[in-house]
Design a protein around this motif. Structure first.
Motif, mmCIF file in Angstrom:
data_model
loop_
_atom_site.group_PDB
_atom_site.id
_atom_site.type_symbol
_atom_site.label_atom_id
_atom_site.label_comp_id
_atom_site.label_asym_id
_atom_site.label_seq_id
_atom_site.Cartn_x
_atom_site.Cartn_y
_atom_site.Cartn_z
ATOM 1 N N VAL A 61 13.916 13.248 -5.883
ATOM 2 C CA VAL A 61 14.295 13.373 -7.287
ATOM 3 C C VAL A 61 15.578 12.601 -7.559
ATOM 4 C CG1 VAL A 61 14.992 14.972 -9.104
ATOM 5 C CG2 VAL A 61 13.181 15.607 -7.509
ATOM 6 N N ASP A 62 15.517 11.736 -8.554
ATOM 7 C CA ASP A 62 16.693 11.082 -9.096
ATOM 8 C C ASP A 62 16.361 10.701 -10.536
ATOM 9 O OD1 ASP A 62 18.897 9.651 -9.789
ATOM 10 O OD2 ASP A 62 18.984 8.435 -7.975
ATOM 11 N N PRO A 63 16.774 11.531 -11.519
ATOM 12 C CA PRO A 63 16.390 11.259 -12.909
ATOM 13 C C PRO A 63 16.975 9.990 -13.477
ATOM 14 C CG PRO A 63 17.982 13.055 -12.780
ATOM 15 C CD PRO A 63 17.581 12.746 -11.382
ATOM 16 N N SER A 64 17.943 9.374 -12.798
ATOM 17 C CA SER A 64 18.521 8.133 -13.308
ATOM 18 C C SER A 64 17.693 6.915 -12.929
ATOM 19 C CB SER A 64 19.952 7.968 -12.779
ATOM 20 O OG SER A 64 19.962 7.872 -11.369
ATOM 21 N N GLU A 65 16.668 7.089 -12.068
ATOM 22 C CA GLU A 65 15.812 5.971 -11.688
ATOM 23 C C GLU A 65 14.842 5.619 -12.809
ATOM 24 O OE1 GLU A 65 16.252 4.187 -9.266
ATOM 25 O OE2 GLU A 65 17.209 5.344 -7.682
ATOM 26 N N PHE A 102 8.381 11.947 -9.286
ATOM 27 C CA PHE A 102 9.265 11.873 -8.117
ATOM 28 C C PHE A 102 8.413 12.102 -6.872
ATOM 29 C CE2 PHE A 102 11.623 13.874 -11.642
ATOM 30 C CZ PHE A 102 12.532 12.861 -11.908
ATOM 31 N N PRO A 103 7.971 11.044 -6.204
ATOM 32 C CA PRO A 103 7.054 11.191 -5.057
ATOM 33 C C PRO A 103 7.579 12.172 -4.019
ATOM 34 C CG PRO A 103 7.293 8.884 -5.653
ATOM 35 C CD PRO A 103 8.302 9.644 -6.469
ATOM 36 N N ASN A 134 0.846 -1.199 0.000
ATOM 37 C CA ASN A 134 0.000 0.000 0.000
ATOM 38 C C ASN A 134 0.882 1.250 0.000
ATOM 39 O OD1 ASN A 134 -2.460 1.383 -0.004
ATOM 40 N ND2 ASN A 134 -2.441 1.622 2.220
ATOM 41 N N ALA A 135 1.762 1.310 -1.000
ATOM 42 C CA ALA A 135 2.732 2.390 -1.069
ATOM 43 C C ALA A 135 2.966 2.775 -2.522
ATOM 44 C CB ALA A 135 4.051 1.961 -0.413
ATOM 45 N N VAL A 136 3.504 3.966 -2.695
ATOM 46 C CA VAL A 136 3.962 4.374 -4.019
ATOM 47 C C VAL A 136 5.216 3.558 -4.321
ATOM 48 C CG1 VAL A 136 4.772 6.285 -5.433
ATOM 49 C CG2 VAL A 136 3.064 6.692 -3.659
ATOM 50 N N THR A 137 5.130 2.682 -5.286
ATOM 51 C CA THR A 137 6.199 1.722 -5.550
ATOM 52 C C THR A 137 6.956 2.110 -6.803
ATOM 53 O OG1 THR A 137 4.894 -0.032 -4.526
ATOM 54 C CG2 THR A 137 6.721 -0.710 -5.926
ATOM 55 N N MET A 138 8.262 2.208 -6.658
ATOM 56 C CA MET A 138 9.118 2.584 -7.773
ATOM 57 C C MET A 138 10.065 1.432 -8.092
ATOM 58 S SD MET A 138 10.049 6.499 -6.662
ATOM 59 C CE MET A 138 10.611 6.907 -8.326
ATOM 60 N N ALA A 139 10.242 1.187 -9.391
ATOM 61 C CA ALA A 139 11.196 0.169 -9.810
ATOM 62 C C ALA A 139 12.605 0.676 -9.542
ATOM 63 C CB ALA A 139 11.016 -0.152 -11.282
ATOM 64 N N LEU A 168 -1.405 12.223 -4.777
ATOM 65 C CA LEU A 168 -0.392 12.751 -5.695
ATOM 66 C C LEU A 168 -1.000 13.773 -6.641
ATOM 67 C CD1 LEU A 168 1.566 9.485 -6.616
ATOM 68 C CD2 LEU A 168 2.353 11.346 -5.140
ATOM 69 N N LEU A 169 -2.197 13.484 -7.137
ATOM 70 C CA LEU A 169 -2.857 14.417 -8.050
ATOM 71 C C LEU A 169 -3.277 15.707 -7.343
ATOM 72 C CD1 LEU A 169 -5.060 11.962 -10.144
ATOM 73 C CD2 LEU A 169 -3.113 13.297 -10.952
ATOM 74 N N ALA A 170 -3.540 15.629 -6.034
ATOM 75 C CA ALA A 170 -3.946 16.805 -5.273
ATOM 76 C C ALA A 170 -2.758 17.663 -4.842
ATOM 77 C CB ALA A 170 -4.750 16.385 -4.035
ATOM 78 N N HIS A 171 -1.545 17.201 -5.122
ATOM 79 C CA HIS A 171 -0.348 17.945 -4.741
ATOM 80 C C HIS A 171 -0.269 19.263 -5.502
ATOM 81 C CE1 HIS A 171 3.984 18.820 -4.244
ATOM 82 N NE2 HIS A 171 3.864 18.145 -3.121
ATOM 83 N N ASP A 172 0.438 20.250 -4.925
ATOM 84 C CA ASP A 172 0.590 21.552 -5.576
ATOM 85 C C ASP A 172 1.252 21.427 -6.949
ATOM 86 O OD1 ASP A 172 -0.544 22.763 -3.418
ATOM 87 O OD2 ASP A 172 1.358 23.288 -2.469
ATOM 88 N N GLU A 173 2.140 20.464 -7.093
ATOM 89 C CA GLU A 173 2.849 20.262 -8.354
ATOM 90 C C GLU A 173 2.739 18.794 -8.752
ATOM 91 O OE1 GLU A 173 3.870 20.671 -11.465
ATOM 92 O OE2 GLU A 173 4.616 22.588 -10.690
ATOM 93 N N PRO A 174 1.564 18.381 -9.288
ATOM 94 C CA PRO A 174 1.381 16.966 -9.613
ATOM 95 C C PRO A 174 2.316 16.469 -10.699
ATOM 96 C CG PRO A 174 -0.430 18.287 -10.493
ATOM 97 C CD PRO A 174 0.376 19.194 -9.620
ATOM 98 N N ARG A 175 2.812 17.372 -11.551
ATOM 99 C CA ARG A 175 3.734 16.935 -12.602
ATOM 100 C C ARG A 175 4.984 16.304 -12.003
ATOM 101 N NH1 ARG A 175 5.209 21.585 -16.434
ATOM 102 N NH2 ARG A 175 5.756 22.541 -14.427
#
Length: 339
Positions: free
Chosen positions: A156-160, A186-187, A124-129, A174-181
């Motif tokens: 932020v880590d653009p190499s991920e 990058f959670p 139940n988490a934001v899961t990143m490869a 995440l969508l309700a965040h001030d900067e959803p982009r």
């Protein structure tokens, strides 16, 4: 002998809807084959799923045959040149699944997508490869972005890897965040958004330190823009200090005029101009920075130009209700009238 996939022999689940979104695709045989293969894998594990494609309007015709062939594939077209991060927001807003993947097609084709989804649901988490083995040079190039990300409150880590799997509740945050982009790539560092790593040893070909330089520059600009409130606060504080210094300098000049019998020619006018300049620059910069901060607080996100055109409409909710023999309240027959 190759071991079978983890989801090969399990019965397709009916208790969850899965959405897999792609926001950067090129029309071609390799892309179409990868999407067909993904649909087969998902259909073997989930009864209800959708695949969302966000493409340039110039590629609309190239994807029409694919969306007709692969059921529950939704095609959205956007203006050519729409930023990558904006496309991810569009895909996330259109997804209706209980589990949502925002993915890169090459990465998803290499990952065990079913295990990826299971892991995100279980944790139940934001899961990143995550791939532990990375080149040191690539890591070094990422450090400026990592430092700016920490100041802005993002991981932020653009190499991920670009692919993330998110349960619906966390996706809404995440969508309700001030900067959803940024948040969808990058959670943010937020205790309400737990983050987990789906570790994998696979390496996606073609991902180098210099891939997507334009996107890296856009990321740098977005991070700097998001840091604007912090920078304006620093400007306001420094302007206030400059104003106080100018006022103190003016008081010193007045004291010198009152206490010193003879001043050097031109000393008074020169120092008076310096004091007035310092006070004026301090007050004006302070006013501008405070005014901009007020505007930023009052400004609302405008999403009018992020609305895409959906080429093919599907009603997955209606399909779920029909397959499970559920009568919706709006469709239920009216009770007979009394008397």
């Amino acid at each position: 002998m190759r071991e079978p996939d983890a989801g090969t022999f399990r019965k397709p689940r009916e208790d969850v809807v899965v959405s897999v979104c792609f926001s950067e695709l090129a029309a071609g045989p390799a892309t179409f084959a990868a999407i067909r293969d993904l649909a087969v894998r998902l259909d073997g594990a989930y009864r209800f799923r959708e695949i969302i494609l966000v493409v340039d309007d110039t590629q609309r015709a190239g994807f029409l045959d694919l969306v007709r062939e692969v059921p529950n594939t939704r095609l959205f077209v956007v203006r050519r040149g729409t930023e990558y991060y904006d496309r991810r927001v569009i895909a996330a807003e259109e997804a209706i699944g209980d589990l949502v993947i925002l993915g890169n097609l090459e990465e998803i084709a290499a990952l065990d997508v079913l295990a990826f989804l299971d892991f995100a649901e279980a944790e139940n988490a934001v899961t990143m490869a995550f791939r532990p083995a990375r080149r040191p040079f690539k890591r070094l190039l990422a450090w400026p972005f990592i430092a700016l990300g920490k100041l802005a409150g993002f991981n932020v880590d653009p190499s991920e890897f670009q692919s993330i799997a998110v349960p619906r509740t966390l996706l809404n945050l995440l969508l309700a965040h001030d900067e959803p982009r940024l948040a969808l790539r990058f959670p943010p560092r937020d205790p309400r958004l737990p983050r987990e790593w789906f570790r994998t040893a696979v390496n996606v070909e073609g991902r180098t330190a210099f891939t997507g330089i334009g996107r890296r520059l856009a990321l740098l600009q977005t991070l700097l823009v998001y840091l604007t409130p912090t920078l304006l606060t620093l400007v306001a504080v420094s302007s206030g200090v400059l104003t106080l210094v100018g006022l103190a300098y003016a008081g010193w000049i007045v004291g010198a005029v009152l206490l010193v019998d003879s001043l050097a020619p031109g000393w008074l006018t020169t120092n008076a101009m310096l004091a007035v300049s310092a006070v004026f620059m301090g007050f004006s910069t302070l006013g501008l920075s405070l005014g901009l901060q007020h505007l930023l607080k009052q400004q609302r996100r405008l999403k009018a130009d992020l609305v895409p055109e959906e080429v093919n409409r599907i009603d997955l909710f209606q399909q779920v209700a029909f397959d499970l023999n559920v009568v919706l309240e709006s469709e239920a027959p009216a009770p007979p009238a009394e008397g």
